[in-house]
Scaffold this active site. Sequence first.
Site, PDB file in Angstrom:
ATOM      1  N   GLU A   1     -13.252   2.453 -26.592  1.00 29.10           N
ATOM      2  CA  GLU A   1     -13.874   1.555 -25.621  1.00 29.10           C
ATOM      3  C   GLU A   1     -14.656   0.428 -26.298  1.00 29.10           C
ATOM      4  O   GLU A   1     -15.462  -0.245 -25.652  1.00 29.10           O
ATOM      5  CB  GLU A   1     -14.810   2.343 -24.687  1.00 29.10           C
TER       6      GLU A   1
ATOM      7  N   HIS B   1     -21.851   4.631 -22.504  1.00 36.61           N
ATOM      8  CA  HIS B   1     -20.877   5.079 -21.509  1.00 36.61           C
ATOM      9  C   HIS B   1     -20.837   6.595 -21.526  1.00 36.61           C
ATOM     10  O   HIS B   1     -20.755   7.219 -22.592  1.00 36.61           O
ATOM     11  CB  HIS B   1     -19.484   4.533 -21.819  1.00 36.61           C
TER      12      HIS B   1
ATOM     13  N   HIS C   1     -20.018  10.370 -18.793  1.00 36.57           N
ATOM     14  CA  HIS C   1     -19.412  10.927 -17.592  1.00 36.57           C
ATOM     15  C   HIS C   1     -20.478  11.697 -16.809  1.00 36.57           C
ATOM     16  O   HIS C   1     -20.460  12.929 -16.747  1.00 36.57           O
ATOM     17  CB  HIS C   1     -18.235  11.826 -17.966  1.00 36.57           C
TER      18      HIS C   1
ATOM     19  N   HIS D   1     -14.570   8.302 -12.973  1.00 34.62           N
ATOM     20  CA  HIS D   1     -14.542   8.334 -14.435  1.00 34.62           C
ATOM     21  C   HIS D   1     -15.935   8.447 -15.039  1.00 34.62           C
ATOM     22  O   HIS D   1     -16.234   9.393 -15.751  1.00 34.62           O
ATOM     23  CB  HIS D   1     -13.827   7.078 -14.952  1.00 34.62           C
TER      24      HIS D   1
END
Length: 274
Positions: A117, A141, A143, A212
């Site tokens: 990413e 980032h 989850h 996501h």
Amino acid sequence: MQNITQSWFVQGMIKATTDAWLKGWDERNGGNLTLRLDDADIAPYHDNFHAQPRYIPLSQPMPLLANTPFIVTGSGKFFRNVQLDPAANLGVVKVDSDGAGYHILWGLTHEAVPTSELPAHFLSHCERIKATNGKDRVIMHCHATNLIALTYVLENDTAVFTRQLWEGSTECLVVFPDGVGILPWMVPGTDEIGQATAQEMQKHSLVLWPFHGVFGSGPTLDEAFGLIDTAEKSAEVLVKIYSMGGMKQTITREELIALGERFGVTPLASALAL
């Protein structure tokens, strides 16, 4: 010789990745984290650098990041293992003078590479540098479980989602008055999702990827982590509320306005108008 593993930025990455794994936000190799550094941060550790740093071209040039060092998590690496072997799971990279690629100065041993990413991170860094006059240095980032769950039951609209999170916990409006940006579902690890995320990062420090995860930005590792943690706590409260039959009362529009005035923040107008 100073050991880079004892530096504030490696230790900070160890703590952030470990805490995120313990929260349940980063199963297996899920999640990624990047921190923008200055040359002065890495200068004491040149003796730790690879003798022949590998060079990796970027999929698109990013001249705004030219000559900028970062510490990043690796592709396919498990957050739970960062504390056990930082050099295998983290890397210090430096973008070249024209922003066309970067050298891996330290870490990412055994031919490892930065997170898949990285395009989304670097593009988001560019936008947050512009939006905050260089204040924001972290892109995270993960989850986050309850935020993901809400993307299945709430309308995936910035105003709607933001308003629900503000009502789920009083501190949310104070912590993210700019609201939560939301993308459509997109294939991860592509320039396309990176560009879409960066576009939302122009306006929001939090961006949701439905079904996501979430992207968060902040000036420090603590601030970026705390931003996501605050939103996730509200999401957890909302999940419990919905499972108990829904809200019977909540924080009103007038109360949200008063909250913003008290703490000197300007709430996202579209969310406040609902």
